[in-house]
Design an enzyme around this catalytic site. Sequence first.
Site, PDB file in Angstrom:
ATOM      1  N   ASP A  73       0.843  -1.195   0.000  1.00 56.73           N
ATOM      2  CA  ASP A  73       0.000   0.000   0.000  1.00 56.73           C
ATOM      3  C   ASP A  73       0.880   1.248   0.000  1.00 56.73           C
ATOM      4  O   ASP A  73       1.326   1.702   1.052  1.00 56.73           O
ATOM      5  CB  ASP A  73      -0.923  -0.013   1.236  1.00 56.73           C
ATOM      6  N   LYS A  95       1.707   7.860   0.497  1.00 60.17           N
ATOM      7  CA  LYS A  95       2.053   7.915   1.925  1.00 60.17           C
ATOM      8  C   LYS A  95       3.384   8.633   2.089  1.00 60.17           C
ATOM      9  O   LYS A  95       4.239   8.547   1.206  1.00 60.17           O
ATOM     10  CB  LYS A  95       2.161   6.493   2.486  1.00 60.17           C
ATOM     11  N   ASP A 124       0.117  -5.126   4.400  1.00 56.24           N
ATOM     12  CA  ASP A 124      -1.279  -4.711   4.212  1.00 56.24           C
ATOM     13  C   ASP A 124      -2.145  -5.847   3.636  1.00 56.24           C
ATOM     14  O   ASP A 124      -3.305  -5.634   3.288  1.00 56.24           O
ATOM     15  CB  ASP A 124      -1.333  -3.456   3.331  1.00 56.24           C
ATOM     16  N   ASP A 169      -5.720   6.415  -0.763  1.00 59.90           N
ATOM     17  CA  ASP A 169      -5.120   5.620   0.310  1.00 59.90           C
ATOM     18  C   ASP A 169      -6.181   4.898   1.149  1.00 59.90           C
ATOM     19  O   ASP A 169      -5.854   4.062   1.978  1.00 59.90           O
ATOM     20  CB  ASP A 169      -4.259   6.526   1.199  1.00 59.90           C
ATOM     21  N   GLU A 224      -8.017   2.489   0.307  1.00 58.48           N
ATOM     22  CA  GLU A 224      -8.249   1.477  -0.723  1.00 58.48           C
ATOM     23  C   GLU A 224      -8.810   0.172  -0.166  1.00 58.48           C
ATOM     24  O   GLU A 224      -9.499  -0.561  -0.863  1.00 58.48           O
ATOM     25  CB  GLU A 224      -6.949   1.205  -1.497  1.00 58.48           C
ATOM     26  N   ARG A 279     -11.129  -0.521   2.006  1.00 49.83           N
ATOM     27  CA  ARG A 279     -12.596  -0.597   2.056  1.00 49.83           C
ATOM     28  C   ARG A 279     -13.180  -0.840   0.660  1.00 49.83           C
ATOM     29  O   ARG A 279     -14.258  -1.410   0.528  1.00 49.83           O
ATOM     30  CB  ARG A 279     -13.157   0.679   2.704  1.00 49.83           C
TER      31      ARG A 279
END
Length: 490
Positions: free
Chosen positions: A263, A270, A281, A340, A342, A344
């Site tokens: 991620d 990030k 992740d 970010d 992502e 969900r």
Amino acid sequence: MMLHLKSADLKKQKMDILTVPVCEDKDLHEDPLIKEVIDKALKLDEFSGKKDESVILYDLPHIMARRVMLAGLGKYEKLNRETLRKMAGRTVKSCIAKEFATLWIALPAADRMNLEPSAGVVALLEGAYLGNHIFQKYRGDKKKKPLKQINLLTSRQTAGKFKHLCSKVATICEGTQLAREWISTPANDKTPEKFARSIAGLARKERLKVQVINEAQLKQRKLGALLAVAAGSQSKPSLVILEHKVPGAKKTVALVGKGVTFDSGGLNIKTGGYMADMKSDMSGAAAVAATLVTASRLKQKINLIGAIPIVENMLSGQATRPGDIIKSYTGKTVEIGNTDAEGRLILADAMAYAIKKYKPQITIDLATLTGACVIALGDHIAGVFSDDDELAGAITAAGEITHERCWRLPLPEDYKELLKSDFADINNMPSSRYGGAITAALFLAEFVDKTRWAHIDIAGPAYIKKDNAYCGPGGTGFGVRLLMEVLERI
Ligand code: BES
Ligand code: ZN
Ligand code: ZN
């Protein structure tokens, strides 16, 4: 590695090391030879049985073991599963450092573990088995050797009574180790294609039914939210479906695990240190896949569906942009307020798909979903979200047994306001920073229809930077023992 419960004659049995757990305020052992050793140490003021204290005695008279290690457990009334696990894990680690191959641990008398005797046996076996795992496939030199055999020393009668627990504990903890290996593997060696292949290969070997829904099929079936997350990566996404079926099972449970192999945040990239451990992740995916493998190995009497969306969240000219609006599998449109958020998105599609196709009575998802959950509960406790008191209760109770601690957080209706979009049905980015773990769960709730559902946010406990009593640095495998315990309760 092999776990055993054995009786042996201390006067004759050769051992590199025998570990004897000792409480500071109660005699735990019946064997007179063991009692004699403990008395000796206590008299010398070298050792008092305090928690985490230990002392090694060499070449004792009448005992063939080369070393006896006394390991402090602290106060008897505070003795619980976790104290036993930790003691066993630490002992194993110290034996690995000393390059032993076999460890004996003296099992306390059945009525002196402050627990059901079987629970005490299981905890010791778990701590020992988990402490024996070392993630070192990238080490060329300085490889450590895990122990080959761990024996709990007990009477012949007790050994006979609890022997069957050894293979069960080994199988479940093997599942935890499997999840740890997947999580700790760097993202360059577990691109979505590689990770999906690794899961599918093992699952087939373990007689699970396996389906790998590839990119073209995902497009055909309109899993638009999942595809939007995958768009920026060179690597192709997939949705891996595993099925464990047993004749006569009454229930089907769907387990869904977030599988973001890396991620980066996407175009909302990030910053600083926040990207460093994002190979982890996919810890939800690892836990779900390992649980299905474990359930199959144990012929668990319940039907299970594992739905594992696998993607990499990267940025490129093809990447989904902030402000883009996509259509999810359910038909709901989603404004991408932040690339970010992502997890969900892929979970929304994977859950909706699993619920529609397999009609499970219960759905549970595991995900390293929000930094906000780590802020709320810290590194070691997962957040549980469910409108179903019974299901939430089963999860938190299971977590108390396995020490994969879970704390229930609310799903307040009115907070749904925070997910409103001016242009689409919902926004993946809440309008407030506060309550981020809750708004993430509320987003998921929009995609599970009326099925009984619980969400477990494992962003904190899935990964540790520093080793502990029975886990090295890296993936912890959090969720595998927990889910196996939950499956016994629902
Ligand atoms: N994978 C992260 C969550 C995470 C954070 C896991 C720390 C493990 C440790 C997730 O995809 C994420 O980035 N969430 C955002 C959501 C926000 C943009 C609404 C977060 O938590 O900041
Ligand atoms: Zn993210
Ligand atoms: Zn993420």
